[in-house]
Enzyme design. Structure first.
Site, PDB file in Angstrom:
ATOM      1  N   ASP A 273       0.868  -1.169   0.000  1.00  0.00           N
ATOM      2  CA  ASP A 273       0.000   0.000   0.000  1.00  0.00           C
ATOM      3  C   ASP A 273       0.913   1.229   0.000  1.00  0.00           C
ATOM      4  OD1 ASP A 273      -2.303   1.733   0.557  1.00  0.00           O
ATOM      5  OD2 ASP A 273      -1.441   1.858   2.571  1.00  0.00           O
TER       6      ASP A 273
ATOM      7  N   ASP B 287      -0.167   5.151   0.820  1.00  0.00           N
ATOM      8  CA  ASP B 287      -0.435   6.121   1.883  1.00  0.00           C
ATOM      9  C   ASP B 287      -0.561   5.440   3.241  1.00  0.00           C
ATOM     10  OD1 ASP B 287      -1.055   8.809   0.354  1.00  0.00           O
ATOM     11  OD2 ASP B 287      -2.000   7.187  -0.774  1.00  0.00           O
TER      12      ASP B 287
END
Length: 272
Positions: A8, A10
């Site tokens: 991922d 953020d």
């Protein structure tokens, strides 16, 4: 040893200022030297991720839009999934009881109905930005996802409205405490990673993944080794209590973990 690592962006790979740290970039390069396939699995748009990849000089597969698109190392589309046009039309045109702003995504970019400069802070690294238009003018058959940004309690109330209206025709998830996403039914990072791993001749057991929000839940729960960030949403930690929790994204915890994993794979890991 894992053969694919999925990240991922953020709250996970990116630091709080939305940049990649030097240690993180160096560690990603070490993974490639070990022939470990890199995959960035994010809610961000592919147009933005291509720019970020270009600055890193790294080969990586892209899972973007929270699983709505998968792109190869060469930039070719390997998989695509759009919102049901009827769902997109309903979400864009319904008068929802919410103060949250609506954002619509398709292959051409990110669209919203008003200027919200604060949202651009998360995109300072790439310069990617929204286009302000009349959202109702967007063709419903071209929408990949729709998200709402606002206060978490307001979004929880909105989720109830969306569930009642859409029933089982879409997948709803929080990609952050202040962002609620409306995705195609059955679409998430985990299902997209399953498609990609199969394309590469791998199983999900051959993969490791890192994440911090509820849009990472399926991905983290399905791979051979899922790692949760120390700054993760409490709901994610509660949903996957059997997974290890590492450090904070602000301390480049992914790099810290992977450096230990590469150098001392048989020793227990401590985020301290």
């Amino acid at each position: 040893m894992a053969r694919l690592a999925a990240f991922d962006m953020d709250g996970t790979l990116l630091m709080p200022d939305h940049h990649l740290g030097r240690e993180t970039i160096a560690t990603l390069a070490r993974l490639r030297e070990r022939d470990i396939t890199l995959t960035f699995a994010t809610g961000r748009h592919v147009l933005e991720m291509r720019h970020i990849l270009g600055t890193l000089s790294l080969d990586a597969y892209l899972i973007t839009g929270n699983g709505t698109r998968i792109h190869s190392l060469e930039g070719d589309v390997l998989h695509r999934q759009d919102l049901d046009p009827q769902v997109a039309d309903t979400v864009m045109h319904h008068a929802w009881d919410t103060r949250a702003s609506m954002h619509v995504f398709n292959d051409n970019g990110w669209f919203t109905g008003q200027e919200i400069p604060a949202l651009l802070q998360a995109h300072v690294y790439s310069g990617f930005r929204y286009q302000v238009i009349d959202i109702k003018s967007i063709p419903a058959h071209q929408v990949t996802k729709i998200c709402f940004c606002g206060d978490h309690d307001d979004l929880i109330r909105l989720r109830i409205q969306l569930n009642e209206t859409l029933e089982e025709r879409a997948h709803l998830c929080f990609s952050a405490v202040d962002c609620l996403e409306v995705l195609p039914l059955g679409c998430n990072k985990g299902s997209a990673l399953a498609v990609l791993s199969n394309h590469l001749g791998l199983s999900l057991a051959d993969c490791m993944a890192f994440g911090d929000a509820m849009n990472d839940r399926e991905m983290l729960g399905s791979v051979g080794r899922g790692l949760i960030m120390g700054n993760a949403m409490p709901q994610l930690i509660a949903a996957l209590p059997h997974l290890s929790v590492i450090g904070h994204c602000g301390n480049q915890a992914v790099s810290h973990f992977l450096t230990h994993w590469l150098d001392n794979p048989h020793l227990p890991y401590s985020p301290e």
